[in-house]
Motif scaffolding. Structure first.
Motif, PDB file in Angstrom:
ATOM      1  N   ASN A   1       7.297  -0.296  -3.207  1.00 42.08           N
ATOM      2  CA  ASN A   1       7.149  -0.140  -1.739  1.00 42.08           C
ATOM      3  C   ASN A   1       7.802  -0.872  -0.182  1.00 42.08           C
ATOM      4  OD1 ASN A   1       5.741   1.809  -2.947  1.00 42.08           O
ATOM      5  ND2 ASN A   1       3.937  -0.128  -3.888  1.00 42.08           N
ATOM      6  N   PHE A   2       7.447  -0.281   0.887  1.00 42.37           N
ATOM      7  CA  PHE A   2       8.019  -1.313   1.605  1.00 42.37           C
ATOM      8  C   PHE A   2       7.429  -0.316   3.005  1.00 42.37           C
ATOM      9  CE2 PHE A   2       9.892   2.711   2.464  1.00 42.37           C
ATOM     10  CZ  PHE A   2      10.138   2.157   3.581  1.00 42.37           C
ATOM     11  N   LEU A   3       6.730  -1.686   3.556  1.00 44.36           N
ATOM     12  CA  LEU A   3       5.970  -1.853   4.848  1.00 44.36           C
ATOM     13  C   LEU A   3       7.080  -1.448   5.945  1.00 44.36           C
ATOM     14  CD1 LEU A   3       2.978  -4.503   4.804  1.00 44.36           C
ATOM     15  CD2 LEU A   3       2.680  -2.691   4.642  1.00 44.36           C
ATOM     16  N   GLU A   4       6.273  -0.100   6.528  1.00 48.35           N
ATOM     17  CA  GLU A   4       7.167  -0.110   7.615  1.00 48.35           C
ATOM     18  C   GLU A   4       6.589  -0.991   9.084  1.00 48.35           C
ATOM     19  OE1 GLU A   4       8.136   3.073  11.030  1.00 48.35           O
ATOM     20  OE2 GLU A   4       8.999   2.437   8.388  1.00 48.35           O
ATOM     21  N   SER A   5       7.125  -1.266  10.085  1.00 46.47           N
ATOM     22  CA  SER A   5       7.096  -2.318  10.933  1.00 46.47           C
ATOM     23  C   SER A   5       5.354  -2.247  11.646  1.00 46.47           C
ATOM     24  CB  SER A   5       8.210  -2.419  12.056  1.00 46.47           C
ATOM     25  OG  SER A   5       7.805  -1.228  12.903  1.00 46.47           O
ATOM     26  N   ASP A   6       4.643  -2.904  11.864  1.00 48.26           N
ATOM     27  CA  ASP A   6       3.063  -3.248  12.833  1.00 48.26           C
ATOM     28  C   ASP A   6       2.741  -2.530  11.671  1.00 48.26           C
ATOM     29  OD1 ASP A   6       4.789  -4.105  14.755  1.00 48.26           O
ATOM     30  OD2 ASP A   6       5.373  -2.617  16.052  1.00 48.26           O
ATOM     31  N   THR A   7       2.835  -2.775  10.482  1.00 49.03           N
ATOM     32  CA  THR A   7       1.496  -1.875   9.466  1.00 49.03           C
ATOM     33  C   THR A   7       1.216  -2.979   8.537  1.00 49.03           C
ATOM     34  OG1 THR A   7       2.529   0.155   9.573  1.00 49.03           O
ATOM     35  CG2 THR A   7       1.780  -0.363   7.754  1.00 49.03           C
ATOM     36  N   GLN A   8      -0.326  -2.708   8.383  1.00 50.27           N
ATOM     37  CA  GLN A   8      -0.769  -3.776   7.286  1.00 50.27           C
ATOM     38  C   GLN A   8      -0.908  -3.878   6.184  1.00 50.27           C
ATOM     39  OE1 GLN A   8      -1.468  -7.453   8.516  1.00 50.27           O
ATOM     40  NE2 GLN A   8      -0.108  -7.049  10.492  1.00 50.27           N
TER      41      GLN A   8
ATOM     42  N   PRO B   1       0.237  -9.896  -6.059  1.00 47.13           N
ATOM     43  CA  PRO B   1       1.274 -10.125  -5.703  1.00 47.13           C
ATOM     44  C   PRO B   1       2.664  -9.319  -5.766  1.00 47.13           C
ATOM     45  CG  PRO B   1       0.824 -10.977  -8.068  1.00 47.13           C
ATOM     46  CD  PRO B   1      -0.733 -10.327  -7.013  1.00 47.13           C
ATOM     47  N   ASN B   2       2.264  -8.124  -6.629  1.00 46.77           N
ATOM     48  CA  ASN B   2       3.094  -7.169  -7.535  1.00 46.77           C
ATOM     49  C   ASN B   2       3.229  -5.938  -6.422  1.00 46.77           C
ATOM     50  OD1 ASN B   2       4.260  -9.158  -9.091  1.00 46.77           O
ATOM     51  ND2 ASN B   2       2.357  -8.306 -10.672  1.00 46.77           N
ATOM     52  N   TRP B   3       3.098  -5.649  -5.841  1.00 45.08           N
ATOM     53  CA  TRP B   3       1.924  -4.680  -4.805  1.00 45.08           C
ATOM     54  C   TRP B   3       4.114  -4.240  -4.756  1.00 45.08           C
ATOM     55  CZ3 TRP B   3       4.504  -3.538  -0.071  1.00 45.08           C
ATOM     56  CH2 TRP B   3       4.927  -4.289   0.898  1.00 45.08           C
ATOM     57  N   GLU B   4       4.569  -4.451  -3.658  1.00 49.68           N
ATOM     58  CA  GLU B   4       5.908  -4.613  -3.787  1.00 49.68           C
ATOM     59  C   GLU B   4       6.236  -3.396  -5.190  1.00 49.68           C
ATOM     60  OE1 GLU B   4       8.324  -6.435  -0.706  1.00 49.68           O
ATOM     61  OE2 GLU B   4       7.724  -7.545  -2.231  1.00 49.68           O
ATOM     62  N   GLU B   5       6.483  -3.666  -6.574  1.00 46.61           N
ATOM     63  CA  GLU B   5       7.184  -3.210  -7.112  1.00 46.61           C
ATOM     64  C   GLU B   5       6.361  -1.527  -8.204  1.00 46.61           C
ATOM     65  OE1 GLU B   5       6.838  -5.565 -10.927  1.00 46.61           O
ATOM     66  OE2 GLU B   5       7.365  -7.479  -9.610  1.00 46.61           O
ATOM     67  N   VAL B   6       7.186  -0.262  -8.237  1.00 44.19           N
ATOM     68  CA  VAL B   6       6.037   0.442  -8.777  1.00 44.19           C
ATOM     69  C   VAL B   6       7.097   0.930 -10.375  1.00 44.19           C
ATOM     70  CG1 VAL B   6       6.015   3.021  -7.665  1.00 44.19           C
ATOM     71  CG2 VAL B   6       6.311   1.053  -6.217  1.00 44.19           C
ATOM     72  N   THR B   7       6.297   1.233 -11.168  1.00 42.13           N
ATOM     73  CA  THR B   7       7.413   1.219 -12.456  1.00 42.13           C
ATOM     74  C   THR B   7       6.855   2.636 -13.510  1.00 42.13           C
ATOM     75  OG1 THR B   7       5.249  -0.313 -13.148  1.00 42.13           O
ATOM     76  CG2 THR B   7       7.293  -0.857 -12.563  1.00 42.13           C
TER      77      THR B   7
ATOM     78  N   THR C   1      14.395   4.472  -5.323  1.00 40.28           N
ATOM     79  CA  THR C   1      13.589   5.101  -4.764  1.00 40.28           C
ATOM     80  C   THR C   1      12.952   4.238  -4.108  1.00 40.28           C
ATOM     81  OG1 THR C   1      13.271   6.710  -6.080  1.00 40.28           O
ATOM     82  CG2 THR C   1      11.798   6.592  -4.489  1.00 40.28           C
ATOM     83  N   LEU C   2      12.853   4.447  -2.292  1.00 36.45           N
ATOM     84  CA  LEU C   2      12.583   3.161  -1.640  1.00 36.45           C
ATOM     85  C   LEU C   2      10.367   3.903  -0.696  1.00 36.45           C
ATOM     86  CD1 LEU C   2      14.897   2.162   0.774  1.00 36.45           C
ATOM     87  CD2 LEU C   2      14.030   0.885  -1.626  1.00 36.45           C
ATOM     88  N   ARG C   3       9.918   3.333  -1.391  1.00 36.04           N
ATOM     89  CA  ARG C   3       8.126   4.362  -0.771  1.00 36.04           C
ATOM     90  C   ARG C   3       8.090   3.360   0.363  1.00 36.04           C
ATOM     91  NH1 ARG C   3       2.908   5.816  -4.994  1.00 36.04           N
ATOM     92  NH2 ARG C   3       3.257   3.237  -4.846  1.00 36.04           N
ATOM     93  N   ARG C   4       7.819   4.004   1.268  1.00 38.30           N
ATOM     94  CA  ARG C   4       7.016   3.753   2.468  1.00 38.30           C
ATOM     95  C   ARG C   4       5.732   3.710   3.227  1.00 38.30           C
ATOM     96  NH1 ARG C   4      10.073   3.887   7.612  1.00 38.30           N
ATOM     97  NH2 ARG C   4      11.787   5.672   6.366  1.00 38.30           N
ATOM     98  N   PHE C   5       5.040   3.025   3.213  1.00 37.55           N
ATOM     99  CA  PHE C   5       3.810   2.114   3.810  1.00 37.55           C
ATOM    100  C   PHE C   5       3.427   2.148   5.122  1.00 37.55           C
ATOM    101  CE2 PHE C   5       1.550   0.489  -0.300  1.00 37.55           C
ATOM    102  CZ  PHE C   5       1.952   1.783  -1.181  1.00 37.55           C
ATOM    103  N   HIS C   6       2.910   3.775   5.605  1.00 36.88           N
ATOM    104  CA  HIS C   6       2.532   3.467   7.111  1.00 36.88           C
ATOM    105  C   HIS C   6       1.473   3.100   7.767  1.00 36.88           C
ATOM    106  CE1 HIS C   6       3.097   7.467   6.745  1.00 36.88           C
ATOM    107  NE2 HIS C   6       4.009   7.770   6.226  1.00 36.88           N
ATOM    108  N   GLY C   7       0.123   3.967   7.022  1.00 35.30           N
ATOM    109  CA  GLY C   7      -0.871   4.064   7.372  1.00 35.30           C
ATOM    110  C   GLY C   7      -1.186   5.399   7.779  1.00 35.30           C
TER     111      GLY C   7
END
Length: 230
Positions: free
Chosen positions: A120-127, A136-142, A193-199
């Motif tokens: 997972n990755f955060l779009e800029s300016d996204t909380q 702590p492992n929020w970036e990992e998608v298994t 694969t890269l999953r985008r988080f953007h709100g």
């Protein structure tokens, strides 16, 4: 001469003009060929259609807003590929994703579904959403998510299409049905694969519905298994 099987890449889009171009670029950067790309526009009101039509290789379908399950099902019906790969309109693939998955499935023809690890990755300016801030492992998608999935097309005749009764968890519900049907699956242990988080992700906006859908899935899975012969 290329004797590799055709892979159909299915991308549903709804008002993701900000992301769909980068998503398509990641598809056309794949080292695997041959592919066909189908984008189903689920009633977008932004300029998603204009961006998609800038890619002449893409087969573009438009429908009134009916949800991601209907969009995927329309594309599955139109797909000519022996294998079907799914990608959300805001996510990205690494260039060798399809090559590695198809190679594995050709070497293991009994496998009907593969996924990959993702981040997972955060779009800029996204909380981060509240339910992830303490992880702590929020970036990992298994687990297998739609943007990682490659499915042999014959699997759909055994499992059926995506259900319209699960607005948030339609992919999970489909995978549960596949598991209950004993479709062999494998998750490739590599981040492809890269999953985008953007709100404005559907799963983000409708997170409150996940629990009720999960109870419904469990109940239906138990019912299916109870009908299976001993």
């Amino acid at each position: 001469m290329n004797n590799l099987p055709l892979v159909t890449v299915i991308i549903p889009v709804y008002n993701y003009a900000n992301y769909i171009g980068a998503t398509l670029d990641s598809v056309f950067a794949q080292t695997y060929h041959p592919i066909e790309v189908i984008v189903v526009d689920d009633g977008s009101t932004d300029n998603s259609a204009e961006i998609v039509r800038g890619y002449p290789e893409v087969q573009y379908f438009y429908q009134s807003n009916q949800g991601v399950s209907v969009a995927r099902n329309v594309a599955i019906a139109a797909a000519k590929g022996e294998y079907i790969a799914f990608l959300d309109a805001d996510d990205l693939w690494k260039p060798d994703k399809l090559s590695l998955q198809i190679a594995y499935m050709l070497e293991n023809p009994h496998i009907g579904i593969t996924g990959t690890k993702a981040i997972n990755f955060l779009e800029s300016d996204t909380q981060l959403p509240p339910w992830l801030r303490d992880d702590p492992n929020w970036e990992e998608v298994t687990v297998i998510i739609p943007s990682t999935m490659v499915v042999h097309k014959s699997v759909f005749s055994q499992v059926g299409d995506f259900s319209v009764d699960y607005p948030v968890s339609q992919d999970t519900e489909w995978l549960w049905r596949a598991k209950d049907a004993k479709i062999p699956m494998f998750n490739i242990n590599e981040i492809l694969t890269l999953r985008r988080f953007h709100g404005s992700n559907l799963s983000w906006l409708m997170a409150g519905s996940c629990k009720s859908e999960m109870f419904k899935m469990i109940k239906q899975s138990i019912a299916r298994q109870s009908r299976q012969p001993e």
